[in-house]
Design a protein around this motif. Structure first.
Motif, PDB file in Angstrom:
ATOM      1  N   ALA A 157       0.826  -1.210   0.000  1.00 39.90           N
ATOM      2  CA  ALA A 157       0.000   0.000   0.000  1.00 39.90           C
ATOM      3  C   ALA A 157       0.861   1.261   0.000  1.00 39.90           C
ATOM      4  O   ALA A 157       0.586   2.217  -0.741  1.00 39.90           O
ATOM      5  CB  ALA A 157      -0.931   0.001   1.205  1.00 39.90           C
ATOM      6  N   HIS A 200       1.179   3.986  -2.983  1.00 37.09           N
ATOM      7  CA  HIS A 200       0.819   5.370  -2.674  1.00 37.09           C
ATOM      8  C   HIS A 200       1.959   6.333  -3.027  1.00 37.09           C
ATOM      9  O   HIS A 200       1.720   7.413  -3.571  1.00 37.09           O
ATOM     10  CB  HIS A 200       0.452   5.509  -1.196  1.00 37.09           C
ATOM     11  N   SER A 222      -6.596   1.435  -0.968  1.00 31.36           N
ATOM     12  CA  SER A 222      -5.846   0.294  -0.432  1.00 31.36           C
ATOM     13  C   SER A 222      -6.538  -0.272   0.802  1.00 31.36           C
ATOM     14  O   SER A 222      -6.599  -1.491   0.985  1.00 31.36           O
ATOM     15  CB  SER A 222      -4.423   0.709  -0.065  1.00 31.36           C
TER      16      SER A 222
END
Length: 107
Positions: A22, A26, A36
């Motif tokens: 995640a 990002h 996520s």
């Protein structure tokens, strides 16, 4: 390795896998944190049932006369911690969107 050690090891590996993926996505602007978090929430039941089934098979091999409720408790614990982790990512993503909105509004 004891059963508790196995639960903590699997939990640590799953959290590192989810969080690392995640955060990486990002940082590369490919996926927002709140998305996520939603994906994690959708994957947690699948992972929880899979881990529960694996723990149950291990428990039946180790002690066939046991009632095996410990494997269900361990899988439920892992699922709840992963669900809380997903919720943290979701809330963090929403907060980041709100902060970014107000920063761009001031400019």
């Amino acid at each position: 390795m004891s059963g508790d050690g196995l639960v903590w090891l699997i939990l640590l590996l799953l959290i590192l896998l989810f969080d690392g993926t995640a955060i990486h996505l990002h940082k590369n602007n490919k996926l927002s944190l709140w998305i996520s978090g939603i994906i994690m929430v959708l994957l947690v039941p699948i992972i929880g049932f899979t881990v529960g089934a694996i723990f149950l098979k291990i428990s039946r091999v180790v002690d066939p006369t046991d009632t095996h409720e410990g494997s269900a408790f361990a899988a439920a614990f892992i699922a709840m911690v992963l669900l809380a982790n997903a919720l943290v990512f979701f809330i963090t993503g929403i907060v980041l969107i709100i902060v970014r909105f107000f920063k761009t509004k001031k400019s």
